[in-house]
Design a protein around this motif. Structure first.
Motif, PDB file in Angstrom:
ATOM      1  N   ALA A 206       7.839  -5.645  -2.302  1.00  0.00           N
ATOM      2  CA  ALA A 206       8.003  -6.836  -3.149  1.00  0.00           C
ATOM      3  C   ALA A 206       6.656  -7.433  -3.536  1.00  0.00           C
ATOM      4  O   ALA A 206       6.441  -7.817  -4.693  1.00  0.00           O
ATOM      5  CB  ALA A 206       8.853  -7.880  -2.415  1.00  0.00           C
ATOM      6  N   ALA A 207       5.726  -7.502  -2.571  1.00  0.00           N
ATOM      7  CA  ALA A 207       4.409  -8.062  -2.881  1.00  0.00           C
ATOM      8  C   ALA A 207       3.652  -7.175  -3.861  1.00  0.00           C
ATOM      9  O   ALA A 207       2.951  -7.660  -4.754  1.00  0.00           O
ATOM     10  CB  ALA A 207       3.605  -8.230  -1.588  1.00  0.00           C
ATOM     11  N   ASP A 210       5.301  -7.582  -7.309  1.00  0.00           N
ATOM     12  CA  ASP A 210       5.009  -8.911  -7.846  1.00  0.00           C
ATOM     13  C   ASP A 210       3.622  -8.982  -8.463  1.00  0.00           C
ATOM     14  O   ASP A 210       3.395  -9.701  -9.440  1.00  0.00           O
ATOM     15  CB  ASP A 210       5.141  -9.954  -6.736  1.00  0.00           C
ATOM     16  N   GLY A 257      14.253  -4.971  -6.860  1.00  0.00           N
ATOM     17  CA  GLY A 257      13.594  -5.817  -7.853  1.00  0.00           C
ATOM     18  C   GLY A 257      13.188  -5.072  -9.106  1.00  0.00           C
ATOM     19  O   GLY A 257      12.634  -5.666 -10.033  1.00  0.00           O
ATOM     20  N   LYS A 293       9.258  -2.366 -13.641  1.00  0.00           N
ATOM     21  CA  LYS A 293       9.202  -3.814 -13.499  1.00  0.00           C
ATOM     22  C   LYS A 293       9.565  -4.447 -14.835  1.00  0.00           C
ATOM     23  O   LYS A 293       8.918  -4.181 -15.852  1.00  0.00           O
ATOM     24  CB  LYS A 293       7.808  -4.278 -13.065  1.00  0.00           C
ATOM     25  N   SER A 297      11.588 -11.633 -14.215  1.00  0.00           N
ATOM     26  CA  SER A 297      12.065 -11.350 -12.869  1.00  0.00           C
ATOM     27  C   SER A 297      13.584 -11.313 -12.846  1.00  0.00           C
ATOM     28  O   SER A 297      14.263 -11.777 -13.759  1.00  0.00           O
ATOM     29  CB  SER A 297      11.575 -12.438 -11.891  1.00  0.00           C
TER      30      SER A 297
END
Length: 306
Positions: A206-207, A210, A257, A293, A297
Motif C-alpha cells: 500500500a505504501a 501510494d 488498491g 494504479k 483512489s
C-alpha cells in the motif's frame, strides 16, 4: 505480444559444485570486477536468492543453500517447477508492461541473482530507452548484479528492502534514474511470500502504490498455500529463512488498491517444463496479478455518484 513464455530447455536443480577449501568456506568468489561490500558477505545462513538460483539450475549457490533446497523439495517436489514458472511470469509480465502498457520505467524489487534474459534485456528489445532499477537487500545479489549486468546510463542497482518502500523510493541514485512524476512498472515477483505476516506485506504494498504516480503498474507473483508448501515452509523457517505461502483470497487482498488489468491465474503446469512438477492439466500453486494504479483512489471512486 508473443503468447506464452520462451523458456530454455528444462534442467534439474543445479549440479553439486565442489566446495571451496576450508580456509575459504563462507567467502564466495565474487564476479570479475566486483568488490566485496563493507562488512563482507555472510554465507553462513541460507539465502532465498541462492536457493532460488539452485531451483533454476544456476551455479551461484553453496552447500547450505542446496541442503535447504533439497530438504524442501522432499516435502514439496513442485518447488523446482514453481521457480521456473515464476521466472516465466516475470518474462511475460515484463514484456506485457513494455509492449502493451507502453511503460518505459521499471523497478524490480527483490530482483535476485541475475539469470537468463534479465528485465533490462527484455524491455530494451521493446524500446531501447527503457530505464531499469534493480533493488535487493542481499549483498551477494548486489555484487553480482553490479558486476554482470550491462550497467549503463539507463540501468542501476540499489540496496533496499521491500519492507521499507519509502527508503527505496527516496534513494537519491534511484530518483535520478526513475522519474516518479511519470508512470512506473513495479515488479514484486516471488518477493512477498518471503515476508511474514509480522512484516506487514499489505502495508508495504500500500505504501509503495501510494507513492507511485497514477498510471503506474504493479506485477505480483506469490506462492499459494497447499499442504505440501506448508510443510516446505516449515523446513525454510527451521533454517531461519522466511517463506509464507498464502491463500489466493489473501494474496488478492495484497493488490486490492489496484485496478485488475491482467490476472494470470491459475498457471498451467506445462509452463514449468519439469518432470518434478505436477502432471499435465494440473495447475501450479502460484498466483500472478498485474494491476494499474487508477487516476483516483478506490475511496474517491467509490464516493462518486453513479
Amino acid at each position: 505480444m508473443t503468447r506464452g513464455p520462451v523458456l530454455s530447455p528444462p534442467r534439474r536443480p543445479g549440479p553439486r559444485l565442489p566446495e571451496p577449501p576450508p580456509a575459504l568456506t563462507g567467502t564466495p568468489c565474487l564476479p570479475p570486477g566486483a568488490r566485496e561490500p563493507a562488512g563482507g558477505l555472510d554465507t553462513a545462513p541460507p539465502s532465498n536468492a541462492r536457493v532460488y538460483d539452485y531451483f533454476l539450475g544456476g551455479k551461484d549457490n553453496y552447500a547450505v543453500d542446496r541442503d535447504l533446497a533439497e530438504r524442501a523439495l522432499r516435502e514439496a517436489p513442485v518447488l523446482g517447477s514453481l521457480a521456473r514458472v515464476n521466472r516465466a511470469f516475470l518474462h511475460r509480465a515484463t514484456r506485457f508492461l513494455a509492449e502493451r502498457a507502453g511503460l518505459r520505467q521499471f523497478l524490480d524489487i527483490g530482483c535476485g541473482l541475475p539469470a537468463h534474459d534479465t528485465v533490462d534485456a527484455i524491455v530494451r528489445r521493446v524500446h531501447p530507452g527503457c530505464r531499469v532499477a534493480y533493488v535487493d537487500n542481499d549483498p551477494m545479489v548486489l555484487a553480482h548484479a553490479r558486476a554482470l549486468m550491462a550497467l549503463g546510463d539507463g540501468t542501476g542497482v540499489f540496496a533496499g528492502d521491500v519492507r521499507e518502500p519509502a527508503t527505496i523510493l527516496g534513494h537519491p541514485g534511484l530518483r535520478r534514474l526513475i522519474d516518479l512524476d511519470e508512470p512506473v512498472a513495479v515488479l514484486l515477483v516471488g518477493v512477498l511470500h518471503h515476508l511474514t505476516d509480522g512484516d506487514d506485506p499489505d502495508g508495504a504494498v500500500a505504501a509503495l502504490v501510494d507513492a507511485l504516480p497514477p498510471g503506474s503498474h504493479v506485477a505480483v507473483s506469490h506462492a499459494v498455500r497447499t499442504p505440501q508448501l506448508d510443510a516446505a515452509a516449515g523446513i525454510y523457517q527451521s533454517a531461519g529463512v522466511p517463506f509464507t505461502p498464502r491463500s489466493r483470497e489473501r494474496i488478492a487482498r495484497l493488490t486490492e488498491g489496484l485496478e485488475p488489468l491482467r490476472p494470470v491465474l491459475p498457471f498451467p503446469a506445462d509452463l514449468a517444463l519439469s518432470p518434478r512438477g505436477p502432471r499435465p492439466g494440473e495447475h501450479m500453486p502460484l498466483a500472478g496479478h498485474i494491476g494499474r494504479k487508477p487516476a483516483r483512489s478506490f475511496d474517491e471512486r467509490r464516493s462518486v455518484p453513479r
